[in-house]
Design an enzyme around this catalytic site. Structure first.
Site, PDB file in Angstrom:
ATOM      1  CD  GLU A 107      -3.160   5.519   6.714  1.00  0.00           C
ATOM      2  OE1 GLU A 107      -3.144   5.589   5.473  1.00  0.00           O
ATOM      3  OE2 GLU A 107      -2.208   5.063   7.373  1.00  0.00           O
ATOM      4  CG  HIS A 133      -5.916   1.780   5.119  1.00  0.00           C
ATOM      5  ND1 HIS A 133      -5.538   2.750   6.009  1.00  0.00           N
ATOM      6  CD2 HIS A 133      -4.856   0.946   4.996  1.00  0.00           C
ATOM      7  CE1 HIS A 133      -4.291   2.515   6.397  1.00  0.00           C
ATOM      8  NE2 HIS A 133      -3.857   1.423   5.796  1.00  0.00           N
ATOM      9  CD  GLU A 164      -3.532  -2.693   7.223  1.00  0.00           C
ATOM     10  OE1 GLU A 164      -2.415  -2.882   6.761  1.00  0.00           O
ATOM     11  OE2 GLU A 164      -4.183  -1.654   6.997  1.00  0.00           O
ATOM     12  CG  ASN A 193      -1.702   1.218   1.447  1.00  0.00           C
ATOM     13  OD1 ASN A 193      -1.791   2.054   0.541  1.00  0.00           O
ATOM     14  ND2 ASN A 193      -2.295   1.376   2.618  1.00  0.00           N
ATOM     15  CE  LYS A 234      -0.165   3.383   4.761  1.00  0.00           C
ATOM     16  NZ  LYS A 234      -0.167   3.525   6.203  1.00  0.00           N
ATOM     17  N   GLY A 252       2.174   2.280  10.673  1.00  0.00           N
ATOM     18  CA  GLY A 252       3.092   3.409  10.530  1.00  0.00           C
ATOM     19  C   GLY A 252       3.790   3.797  11.816  1.00  0.00           C
ATOM     20  CB  SER A 302       4.937  -1.798  11.997  1.00  0.00           C
ATOM     21  OG  SER A 302       4.571  -0.445  12.243  1.00  0.00           O
TER      22      SER A 302
HETATM   23  P1  PGA Z   1       2.684   0.291   7.613  1.00  0.00           P
HETATM   24  O1  PGA Z   1       1.230   0.491   6.961  1.00  0.00           O
HETATM   25  O2  PGA Z   1       3.234  -0.994   7.077  1.00  0.00           O
HETATM   26  O3  PGA Z   1       3.466   1.497   7.211  1.00  0.00           O
HETATM   27  O4  PGA Z   1       2.473   0.203   9.101  1.00  0.00           O
HETATM   28  C1  PGA Z   1       0.363  -0.574   6.729  1.00  0.00           C
HETATM   29  C2  PGA Z   1      -0.915  -0.084   6.112  1.00  0.00           C
HETATM   30  O5  PGA Z   1      -1.330   1.046   6.408  1.00  0.00           O
HETATM   31  O6  PGA Z   1      -1.545  -0.792   5.311  1.00  0.00           O
END
Ligand code: PGA
Length: 268
Positions: A107, A105, A176, A12, A14, A182, A221
């Site tokens: 976010e 997601h 997740e 992903n 982003k 993140g 992460s």
């Molecule tokens: P990350 O993000 O691996 O940077 O923690 C995962 C995601 O948001 O799908």
């Protein structure tokens, strides 16, 4: 990982690499993935790079005679067309060369107020358009602290259950935990396994055969150095990778870890 399910590693991106750098990154990832067996790879660039990335990976696959990696959008709007300024529909994604789309997601749930019902609608509409939805679920730190992890995650899974059942394995679930995204704070393999086995049990209550077939990814992460531990769990069928998918070498290490575990699982 379980030998009956091909592991899926999805990147992903982003809001990064929306132009020429995205095409370069896609090409590097496609070259690495094209040399690996037993693992499926998907990348999710921003909208602006989707069509060019899809074309690039298709051309590379043709040159090398390997299957093309999958291209996902990170979001879409669940109407076919109309006066929805700024939105992109599922048929538009298909036209751009996408076969996948991330829905729900955290976010989007947090920053764009997406509800369980809206996420479920997106999963349904994605499938109707022959896109594979990657349905994201996960608890916040506060919810985990209050002992509500399974309540929250299973509520989110149940909201999308009709779509998951209708997808007959075409949809994928991604667990997740919001506190792990993140932040560098990864869930332990045991934490991921506990939640992901609960998700599979919830699906099994409705359709036992689908529960065996459906892939459940872990995200939050995931990095080159922790991927193998997570992917070694029986109910972790792959990873949704954010930050570490922006570097082809690091993402390649995660892909290789999945391929290795998959070949070990199938020869066991
Ligand atoms: P990350 O993000 O691996 O940077 O923690 C995962 C995601 O948001 O799908």
């Amino acid at each position: 990982m379980n030998k009956s399910r091909v592991p899926l590693i999805a990147g992903n991106w982003k809001m990064f690499h929306g132009g020429a750098s995205g095409i370069d990154l896609a090409a590097e990832v496609a070259r690495i993935a094209g040399r690996l067996a037993g693992v499926e790879c998907v990348i999710a660039p921003p909208f602006t790079a989707l069509a060019a990335v899809a074309q690039t990976v298709a051309e590379l696959a043709e040159q090398t005679g390997s299957a093309p990696i999958g291209v996902a959008a990170q979001n879409f709007y669940p109407e076919e067309k109309g006066a929805f300024t700024g939105e992109v529909s599922a048929p538009m994604l298909v036209e751009a060369g996408c076969r996948w789309v991330i829905v729900g997601h955290s976010e989007r749930r947090q920053l764009f107020a997406e509800t369980d019902a809206f996420v479920a609608k997106k999963a349904k509409v994605a499938l109707e358009n022959k896109l594979h939805p990657i349905v994201c679920v996960g608890e916040t730190l506060e919810e985990r602290g209050a002992g509500a992890t399974l309540d929250v995650v299973l509520r989110q899974v149940n909201a999308a259950m009709d779509a998951l059942l209708a997808g007959k394995g075409a949809a994928v679930v991604a667990y997740e935990p919001v506190w792990a995204i993140g932040t560098g704070k990864v869930a332990t393999p045991a934490d991921a396994q506990e939640v992901q086995s609960a998700i599979r049990r919830a699906i099994a209550e409705r359709d036992a055969a689908l529960a065996e077939k459906i892939r459940i990814l872990y995200g939050g992460s995931v990095k080159a150095d922790n991927a193998a531990g997570l992917l070694g769990q029986p109910d972790v069928d792959g990873a949704l990778v954010g930050g570490a998918s922006l570097d082809a070498a690091g993402f390649g290490t995660i892909l290789r870890a999945a391929a290795e575990l998959s070949s070990r699982a199938s020869s066991a």
